[in-house]
Design an enzyme around this catalytic site. Sequence first.
Site, PDB file in Angstrom:
ATOM      1  N   ARG A 229       0.964  -1.190  -0.083  1.00 13.60           N
ATOM      2  CA  ARG A 229       0.089  -0.053  -0.134  1.00 13.60           C
ATOM      3  C   ARG A 229       0.665   1.138   0.038  1.00 13.60           C
ATOM      4  NH1 ARG A 229      -3.351  -2.936  -1.394  1.00 13.60           N
ATOM      5  NH2 ARG A 229      -5.395  -3.310  -0.809  1.00 13.60           N
ATOM      6  N   HIS A 277      -0.749  -0.158 -10.100  1.00 15.49           N
ATOM      7  CA  HIS A 277      -1.455  -1.154  -8.855  1.00 15.49           C
ATOM      8  C   HIS A 277      -2.004  -2.524  -9.649  1.00 15.49           C
ATOM      9  CE1 HIS A 277      -3.735  -1.182  -4.952  1.00 15.49           C
ATOM     10  NE2 HIS A 277      -3.282  -2.348  -5.376  1.00 15.49           N
TER      11      HIS A 277
HETATM   12  P1  NAP Z   1      -1.545 -11.354   4.997  1.00 14.96           P
HETATM   13  O1  NAP Z   1      -1.589 -12.934   4.679  1.00 14.96           O
HETATM   14  O2  NAP Z   1      -2.802 -10.947   5.935  1.00 14.96           O
HETATM   15  O3  NAP Z   1      -0.036 -11.119   5.527  1.00 14.96           O
HETATM   16  C1  NAP Z   1       0.293 -10.300   6.392  1.00 14.96           C
HETATM   17  C2  NAP Z   1       1.697 -10.535   6.986  1.00 14.96           C
HETATM   18  O4  NAP Z   1       2.160  -9.256   7.485  1.00 14.96           O
HETATM   19  C3  NAP Z   1       1.826 -11.382   8.167  1.00 14.96           C
HETATM   20  O5  NAP Z   1       2.807 -12.188   7.816  1.00 14.96           O
HETATM   21  C4  NAP Z   1       1.665 -10.431   9.205  1.00 14.96           C
HETATM   22  O6  NAP Z   1       2.522 -11.114  10.178  1.00 14.96           O
HETATM   23  C5  NAP Z   1       2.703  -9.488   8.762  1.00 14.96           C
HETATM   24  N1  NAP Z   1       2.550  -7.889   9.640  1.00 14.96           N
HETATM   25  C6  NAP Z   1       1.346  -7.556   9.747  1.00 14.96           C
HETATM   26  N2  NAP Z   1       1.335  -6.451  10.401  1.00 14.96           N
HETATM   27  C7  NAP Z   1       2.759  -6.538  10.788  1.00 14.96           C
HETATM   28  C8  NAP Z   1       3.781  -5.685  11.716  1.00 14.96           C
HETATM   29  N3  NAP Z   1       3.369  -4.604  11.995  1.00 14.96           N
HETATM   30  N4  NAP Z   1       4.969  -5.758  11.725  1.00 14.96           N
HETATM   31  C9  NAP Z   1       5.254  -7.092  11.055  1.00 14.96           C
HETATM   32  N5  NAP Z   1       4.730  -7.942  10.245  1.00 14.96           N
HETATM   33  C10 NAP Z   1       3.522  -7.593  10.404  1.00 14.96           C
HETATM   34  O7  NAP Z   1      -1.433 -10.307   3.924  1.00 14.96           O
HETATM   35  P2  NAP Z   1      -1.307 -10.824   2.307  1.00 14.96           P
HETATM   36  O8  NAP Z   1      -2.428 -11.724   1.889  1.00 14.96           O
HETATM   37  O9  NAP Z   1      -0.078 -11.358   2.181  1.00 14.96           O
HETATM   38  O10 NAP Z   1      -1.196  -9.529   1.569  1.00 14.96           O
HETATM   39  C11 NAP Z   1      -0.365  -8.238   2.122  1.00 14.96           C
HETATM   40  C12 NAP Z   1      -0.804  -6.977   1.539  1.00 14.96           C
HETATM   41  O11 NAP Z   1      -0.583  -6.843  -0.094  1.00 14.96           O
HETATM   42  C13 NAP Z   1      -2.485  -6.820   1.648  1.00 14.96           C
HETATM   43  O12 NAP Z   1      -2.817  -6.208   2.695  1.00 14.96           O
HETATM   44  C14 NAP Z   1      -2.430  -5.680   0.503  1.00 14.96           C
HETATM   45  O13 NAP Z   1      -2.178  -4.604   0.846  1.00 14.96           O
HETATM   46  C15 NAP Z   1      -1.330  -5.846  -0.607  1.00 14.96           C
HETATM   47  N6  NAP Z   1      -1.736  -6.476  -1.917  1.00 14.96           N
HETATM   48  C16 NAP Z   1      -1.407  -5.843  -2.861  1.00 14.96           C
HETATM   49  C17 NAP Z   1      -1.861  -6.114  -4.182  1.00 14.96           C
HETATM   50  C18 NAP Z   1      -1.133  -5.132  -5.201  1.00 14.96           C
HETATM   51  O14 NAP Z   1      -1.620  -5.586  -6.561  1.00 14.96           O
HETATM   52  N7  NAP Z   1      -0.179  -4.469  -5.354  1.00 14.96           N
HETATM   53  C19 NAP Z   1      -2.699  -7.237  -4.260  1.00 14.96           C
HETATM   54  C20 NAP Z   1      -2.902  -7.826  -3.190  1.00 14.96           C
HETATM   55  C21 NAP Z   1      -2.368  -7.332  -2.087  1.00 14.96           C
HETATM   56  P3  NAP Z   1       1.997 -12.696  10.907  1.00 14.96           P
HETATM   57  O15 NAP Z   1       2.200 -13.743   9.831  1.00 14.96           O
HETATM   58  O16 NAP Z   1       2.743 -12.676  12.122  1.00 14.96           O
HETATM   59  O17 NAP Z   1       0.480 -12.275  11.413  1.00 14.96           O
HETATM   60  C1  GLV Z   2      -5.267  -5.416  -4.187  1.00 14.08           C
HETATM   61  O1  GLV Z   2      -4.194  -4.300  -3.759  1.00 14.08           O
HETATM   62  C2  GLV Z   2      -5.812  -6.035  -3.042  1.00 14.08           C
HETATM   63  O2  GLV Z   2      -5.578  -5.905  -1.777  1.00 14.08           O
HETATM   64  O3  GLV Z   2      -6.340  -7.234  -3.482  1.00 14.08           O
END
Ligand code: NAP
Ligand code: GLV
Length: 314
Positions: A229, A277
């Site tokens: 983000r 994005h």
């Molecule tokens: P997720 O499965 O919820 O994983 C989040 C990770 O971040 C977990 O490992 C969590 O730790 C860690 N975390 C959260 N808060 C933290 C902190 N304060 N300090 C250290 N580690 C922390 O999320 P995801 O599915 O991987 O997605 C991550 C993000 O990618 C989304 O929230 C979104 O913003 C972004 N995204 C972007 C796109 C794009 O096209 N650019 C697409 C999809 C998603 P724990 O495992 O220990 O809880």
């Molecule tokens: C895209 O940024 C998503 O959060 O799916």
Amino acid sequence: MAILVAADFTPEEWAAWWPELLAALPGERLVRGRTSVPDVPDESIDVALVANPPADALRGLPGLRLVQSLWAGVDGLLADASLPISVPLARMVDPGMNEAMAQTALWAVLALHRGLFCYAAQQRRAEWRPQPQRRADEVNVAVLGLGQMGCATARRLADNGYRVTGWSTHAKTLNGITTHAGPASLGQVLVTAQIVVNLLPLTAATRGLLNRQTLAMMPRGAGLVNLARGAHVVEADLLEALDSGHLGHAVLDVFHTEPLPTDHPFWRHSKVSVLPHIAAQTDPRSAARSAAANVLALRERRPLENVVDRFRGY
Ligand code: NAP
Ligand code: GLV
């Protein structure tokens, strides 16, 4: 009962989503969008499938029992005052998105490691100048966030020979990847990272995490890849770090304001690569099935998947 689909889709996106949702949810009544909140509460809607829903889209729905995000990140939804506090919010988890994210991250890391952004700039100047070449195992890459996207990315990078360190809230063991957990270890992760890939959710704890102080911890010439983000990064601090020569290059897929305003300095900065994005776009073909699985779980009174913890914000 009926399912509300509230999204800011373009006509092309609606055309891609609608048949997939109908196919994944046979026997369900789907209601598309809501242009205004009706005066009389709509008792018939018990599920809302949402992607950047219009403001107030979730108001006046007393029968709501599930809000299923069609996006992985739910920071925008959690900031929406119309999101009912007592209704479970589930986020999108789709192996297809994890794969797309791992591909984008690998491309960015390879391009930074092999100097491809630098060669593209040299081409524009018709300049023939080979740079020294490093092996992948000489490059330390830090992946911030080890969830769905971060784990897939860390594994893909390690499989390609990079020295990968991952950072998360809770301690984890991942084969071939060094891991650290908790805020106290962030400095340790950043200080050796020639490339940082950000895959954290946007929460109160992570907003502005990549700022003057933390960027300064990265080694001189390091690269930043932000695929999570825009608000994770303090944009002015990043520009300062790039302009001073402290950071070598930034690959940015996400921004404070999207679409990125045409007069934003990132567009024309020689050390910034801008993506609109697209690091991991939701694919309606698989995402509709993933959303439908949670609707079925609700109907069959089974536990819901991928429910967001409102307190921690992801
Ligand atoms: P997720 O499965 O919820 O994983 C989040 C990770 O971040 C977990 O490992 C969590 O730790 C860690 N975390 C959260 N808060 C933290 C902190 N304060 N300090 C250290 N580690 C922390 O999320 P995801 O599915 O991987 O997605 C991550 C993000 O990618 C989304 O929230 C979104 O913003 C972004 N995204 C972007 C796109 C794009 O096209 N650019 C697409 C999809 C998603 P724990 O495992 O220990 O809880
Ligand atoms: C895209 O940024 C998503 O959060 O799916």
